[in-house]
Write a protein that holds these residues in place. Structure first.
Motif: not given
Length: 434
Positions: A72-75, A115-129
């Motif tokens: 499950i990925v929240l965010g 787990r806390r991760l950072e994934l790229p959003d549409v602007s390629w900025d890393l955001v926490p999920v």
């Protein structure tokens, strides 16, 4: 650092091998929700998570655990698959909320890893999920919605018969196995004395006390004495009177595919389990061809190993899931192979890869009774149908490979049926079909 709780070493090892990498996770997110992936955007007001709903998320987590597990990925928006992230200041709130669901909303508490991760959003900025890895468990979980299971992209309530089978498969309760369950409407008078007596091994008569001791009869909740499932299968002339699906469907085809126009032999093999094994072995023998050397000193080489076929049939009747109404063992013989279909998933944590090295028994009582049935067949090097040495699968593998040059293939079909394919010996130079 990952937030984890209530995890044993074997669960930790299991999770390590199953968790997707971040790159894999990004690919999975692009494909969207599936049976093993759930995406959810998160809404937080003050110190409270208002979306998704507590109960719905608990149902999703339980549904995955009651199936094959998942992530499950929240965010992440489940409709657009856009990575939205979770505000860093609210990450603790969401993580605590998810942990409380796993620990407080499910019965029993769930072994999971957050787990806390950072994934790229549409602007390629890393955001926490947050990624929640839900393992397939030995337990069956109850959530606010009841007992759920993941099916495709949705979570659905388990039907009573499916729930009963799942509880049996995962051995949530080890007090009564299905083969020890009573058969309503049956009684000691349905036992055939000639079939029941050998199981006593000379230790007493067919008294109710002795029959209960060996497990072929038991009392139901009202105190009525009934046959057990194992008793009906082993000690009556017609188990199908109570368990209509407890038989072997045998079909032989002249070619290499299922085609009724090329069916050359068929039969439904019923009766006590030891009789079913014997009749199925004879069916296979009469539908095998042999390879014979030409000329003087003619010798014959069988198409299949008798021992391998015998062991496969014994394992089938011993370990199939008898709680699956309508499902029967299927023995199909083709020109180039034997296919054996056995109802039920692999019991407990057994896997295809570990079958040759590990033992786990779904039907302990049936196995104990089969271990008292003598073998009256030539060339099998066995005294009893079942011997608790754990060499059944190795015999099937090694004997078949030695004869045909190919290992048999085991495959799980829809997590509900095990298929075994034993390949026929090919004709060698100087041989012909006998």
């Amino acid at each position: 650092m990952p937030f984890s709780f209530y995890r044993s070493a074997d669960h930790a090892a299991h999770n390590v091998t199953r968790m997707p990498s971040n790159t894999d996770l990004e690919r999975m997110i692009r494909l969207g929700d599936s049976s093993s992936l759930e995406l959810k955007r998160v809404l937080v007001q003050g110190s409270k998570v208002v979306g998704p709903r507590w109960a719905a998320m608990a149902d999703t987590v339980a549904g995955m655990a009651n199936s094959k597990g998942g992530t499950i990925v929240l965010g992440v928006d489940d409709r657009t698959r856009e990575v939205l992230g979770i505000p860093l200041a609210r990450l603790d709130i969401v993580e605590r909320w998810m942990a409380e669901i796993c620990l407080d909303a499910l019965n029993p508490p769930l072994n999971a890893t957050i787990r806390r991760l950072e994934l790229p959003d549409v602007s390629w900025d890393l955001v926490p999920v947050l990624r929640v890895d839900v393992p397939r468990s030995l337990f069956v979980y109850q959530s606010p919605g009841g007992y759920e299971q993941r099916t495709g992209r949705s979570t659905r309530s388990l039907q009573p018969q499916v729930l009963a089978r799942l509880l049996q498969e995962r051995s949530q309760t080890r007090l009564i196995r299905f083969d020890e369950s009573v058969v309503p409407g049956s009684g000691p008078g349905d036992l055939v004395p000639e079939l029941a007596t050998p199981f006593l091994r000379g230790r007493g008569d067919l008294s109710e006390q002795n029959l209960r001791r060996i497990g072929v009869i038991a009392r139901d909740d009202q105190g009525t004495t009934c046959l057990t499932v194992a008793g009906a299968l082993m000690c009556t002339g017609s188990p199908g009177d109570w368990l209509p699906h407890a038989y072997i469907q045998a079909v032989s085809y002249a070619g290499e595919r299922r085609d009724i126009n090329y069916q050359r032999d068929a039969g439904d093999l019923s009766g006590p389990l030891d009789t079913q094994v014997s009749e199925a072995l004879h069916f296979a023998r009469r539908n095998m061809s042999a390879r014979a050397t030409k000329g003087v000193g003619r010798t014959e080489r069988p198409q299949y190993s008798d021992r391998a076929v015998f062991e496969a049939l014994v394992n089938a009747v011993a370990h199939r899931d008898y709680s699956m109404a309508g499902a029967r063992i299927r023995l199909h013989i083709f020109r180039d192979r034997i296919e054996l279909y056995v109802p039920g998933s692999l019991a407990n944590t057994l896997t295809i890869d570990s079958m040759a090295d590990r033992q786990y028994c779904r039907n302990e009582l049936i196995v104990s009774l089969l271990a008292r049935c003598p073998v009256d067949e030539d060339g099998l090097a066995r005294r009893y149908l079942m011997e608790r040495r754990g060499d059944g699968v190795p015999i099937i593998l090694d004997e078949s490979r030695d004869l045909s040059g190919r290992y048999p293939d085991y495959t799980m079909i829809d997590d509900s049926e095990l298929r075994l394919v034993i390949w026929a010996a090919e004709t060698r130079p100087g041989e012909e079909r006998a």
